[in-house]
Design a protein around this motif. Structure first.
Motif, PDB file in Angstrom:
ATOM      1  N   PRO A  42     -25.970  17.198 -13.073  1.00 31.89           N
ATOM      2  CA  PRO A  42     -27.198  17.362 -12.304  1.00 31.89           C
ATOM      3  C   PRO A  42     -27.069  18.539 -11.329  1.00 31.89           C
ATOM      4  O   PRO A  42     -26.181  18.549 -10.489  1.00 31.89           O
ATOM      5  CB  PRO A  42     -27.335  16.045 -11.538  1.00 31.89           C
ATOM      6  CG  PRO A  42     -26.256  15.153 -12.012  1.00 31.89           C
ATOM      7  CD  PRO A  42     -25.272  15.966 -12.757  1.00 31.89           C
ATOM      8  N   LEU A  43     -27.921  19.522 -11.476  1.00 27.71           N
ATOM      9  CA  LEU A  43     -27.902  20.697 -10.600  1.00 27.71           C
ATOM     10  C   LEU A  43     -29.089  20.632  -9.652  1.00 27.71           C
ATOM     11  O   LEU A  43     -30.170  20.182 -10.025  1.00 27.71           O
ATOM     12  CB  LEU A  43     -27.943  21.980 -11.435  1.00 27.71           C
ATOM     13  CG  LEU A  43     -26.790  22.154 -12.426  1.00 27.71           C
ATOM     14  CD1 LEU A  43     -26.981  23.424 -13.250  1.00 27.71           C
ATOM     15  CD2 LEU A  43     -25.449  22.178 -11.701  1.00 27.71           C
ATOM     16  N   GLN A  44     -28.898  21.097  -8.443  1.00 30.13           N
ATOM     17  CA  GLN A  44     -29.916  20.993  -7.400  1.00 30.13           C
ATOM     18  C   GLN A  44     -31.258  21.550  -7.839  1.00 30.13           C
ATOM     19  O   GLN A  44     -32.289  20.910  -7.671  1.00 30.13           O
ATOM     20  CB  GLN A  44     -29.438  21.710  -6.137  1.00 30.13           C
ATOM     21  CG  GLN A  44     -30.398  21.602  -4.976  1.00 30.13           C
ATOM     22  CD  GLN A  44     -29.865  22.245  -3.707  1.00 30.13           C
ATOM     23  OE1 GLN A  44     -28.775  22.782  -3.680  1.00 30.13           O
ATOM     24  NE2 GLN A  44     -30.640  22.175  -2.652  1.00 30.13           N
TER      25      GLN A  44
ATOM     26  N   GLU B 102     -34.577   8.997  -6.691  1.00 27.45           N
ATOM     27  CA  GLU B 102     -33.485   8.904  -7.668  1.00 27.45           C
ATOM     28  C   GLU B 102     -32.821  10.250  -7.934  1.00 27.45           C
ATOM     29  O   GLU B 102     -31.742  10.301  -8.511  1.00 27.45           O
ATOM     30  CB  GLU B 102     -33.984   8.302  -8.981  1.00 27.45           C
ATOM     31  CG  GLU B 102     -34.249   6.820  -8.891  1.00 27.45           C
ATOM     32  CD  GLU B 102     -34.426   6.175 -10.249  1.00 27.45           C
ATOM     33  OE1 GLU B 102     -34.350   6.877 -11.284  1.00 27.45           O
ATOM     34  OE2 GLU B 102     -34.643   4.953 -10.281  1.00 27.45           O
ATOM     35  N   GLU B 103     -33.467  11.335  -7.544  1.00 27.89           N
ATOM     36  CA  GLU B 103     -32.894  12.657  -7.782  1.00 27.89           C
ATOM     37  C   GLU B 103     -32.567  13.412  -6.494  1.00 27.89           C
ATOM     38  O   GLU B 103     -31.868  14.413  -6.531  1.00 27.89           O
ATOM     39  CB  GLU B 103     -33.849  13.490  -8.643  1.00 27.89           C
ATOM     40  CG  GLU B 103     -34.003  12.933 -10.041  1.00 27.89           C
ATOM     41  CD  GLU B 103     -34.799  13.832 -10.965  1.00 27.89           C
ATOM     42  OE1 GLU B 103     -35.009  15.020 -10.640  1.00 27.89           O
ATOM     43  OE2 GLU B 103     -35.208  13.348 -12.028  1.00 27.89           O
ATOM     44  N   MET B 104     -33.078  12.932  -5.362  1.00 29.59           N
ATOM     45  CA  MET B 104     -32.891  13.638  -4.097  1.00 29.59           C
ATOM     46  C   MET B 104     -31.415  13.920  -3.800  1.00 29.59           C
ATOM     47  O   MET B 104     -31.049  15.003  -3.353  1.00 29.59           O
ATOM     48  CB  MET B 104     -33.517  12.839  -2.946  1.00 29.59           C
ATOM     49  CG  MET B 104     -33.429  13.541  -1.601  1.00 29.59           C
ATOM     50  SD  MET B 104     -34.235  12.610  -0.277  1.00 29.59           S
ATOM     51  CE  MET B 104     -35.962  12.841  -0.699  1.00 29.59           C
TER      52      MET B 104
ATOM     53  N   TYR C  68     -31.469   6.979  -0.237  1.00 25.89           N
ATOM     54  CA  TYR C  68     -32.840   7.193   0.239  1.00 25.89           C
ATOM     55  C   TYR C  68     -33.376   5.935   0.924  1.00 25.89           C
ATOM     56  O   TYR C  68     -33.915   5.988   2.033  1.00 25.89           O
ATOM     57  CB  TYR C  68     -33.732   7.587  -0.938  1.00 25.89           C
ATOM     58  CG  TYR C  68     -35.164   7.859  -0.547  1.00 25.89           C
ATOM     59  CD1 TYR C  68     -35.558   9.131  -0.150  1.00 25.89           C
ATOM     60  CD2 TYR C  68     -36.109   6.840  -0.573  1.00 25.89           C
ATOM     61  CE1 TYR C  68     -36.871   9.385   0.222  1.00 25.89           C
ATOM     62  CE2 TYR C  68     -37.428   7.087  -0.198  1.00 25.89           C
ATOM     63  CZ  TYR C  68     -37.802   8.365   0.192  1.00 25.89           C
ATOM     64  OH  TYR C  68     -39.095   8.605   0.567  1.00 25.89           O
ATOM     65  N   ASP C  69     -33.204   4.791   0.256  1.00 27.81           N
ATOM     66  CA  ASP C  69     -33.701   3.519   0.805  1.00 27.81           C
ATOM     67  C   ASP C  69     -33.006   3.179   2.129  1.00 27.81           C
ATOM     68  O   ASP C  69     -33.585   2.507   2.987  1.00 27.81           O
ATOM     69  CB  ASP C  69     -33.511   2.374  -0.186  1.00 27.81           C
ATOM     70  CG  ASP C  69     -34.440   2.483  -1.395  1.00 27.81           C
ATOM     71  OD1 ASP C  69     -35.423   3.264  -1.340  1.00 27.81           O
ATOM     72  OD2 ASP C  69     -34.170   1.792  -2.397  1.00 27.81           O
ATOM     73  N   ALA C  70     -31.767   3.662   2.297  1.00 25.63           N
ATOM     74  CA  ALA C  70     -31.021   3.385   3.525  1.00 25.63           C
ATOM     75  C   ALA C  70     -31.373   4.378   4.643  1.00 25.63           C
ATOM     76  O   ALA C  70     -30.825   4.298   5.730  1.00 25.63           O
ATOM     77  CB  ALA C  70     -29.521   3.427   3.240  1.00 25.63           C
TER      78      ALA C  70
END
Length: 139
Positions: A6-8, A17-19, A51-53
């Motif tokens: 996964p590349l930025q 899910e991708e952040m 993210y959720d945290a």
């Protein structure tokens, strides 16, 4: 994603899910072992958990970026990408396209273009030969 890494620039930074997915590549202590320690599906869940945290990505505070392994590297070196300070450019070896999958005719075309641009003297390649190309890839 390049080779499954996964590349930025390929991640949707608005999607939880991708952040952070791209940040889970070549984690400290494992850089030379594997670009991803877990299957990407798990890493996506980890990104969402962050993210959720309450974690959020602030690009203006980013100080490092990941440079993936060279395109021509074998699976043996798949973990050899590296994290560098922002502003550092990849080496030519890291950005050069792999020509290993090109046919002989395509490789000759690359040489021709390099000759036309003055990078290879015409005398280096010698006379054109009539050869048959054998491929084990079914093409």
């Amino acid at each position: 994603m390049a080779g499954g890494i996964p590349l930025q620039h390929e991640c949707n930074l608005e999607d939880p899910e991708e952040m952070f997915l791209w940040m889970l590549t070549a984690l400290p202590g494992m850089e030379e072992q594997a670009p991803m320690l877990v299957p990407p599906a798990w890493a996506r869940k980890w990104s969402k958990r962050l993210y959720d945290a309450g974690a959020r990505f602030h690009p203006e505070e980013q100080t490092v970026k990941y440079i993936p392994p060279p395109q021509k590297s074998s699976a043996l070196y798949a973990g050899s990408g590296r994290w560098v300070k922002m502003g550092e450019s990849p080496t030519p070896e890291e950005t050069a396209p792999s020509i290993s999958g090109l046919s002989i005719a395509e490789k000759r075309e690359v040489v021709k273009q390099l000759q036309e641009e003055g990078y290879i003297p015409a005398a280096v390649t010698g006379p054109e030969q009539d050869v048959a190309e054998v491929s084990s890839h079914g093409d």
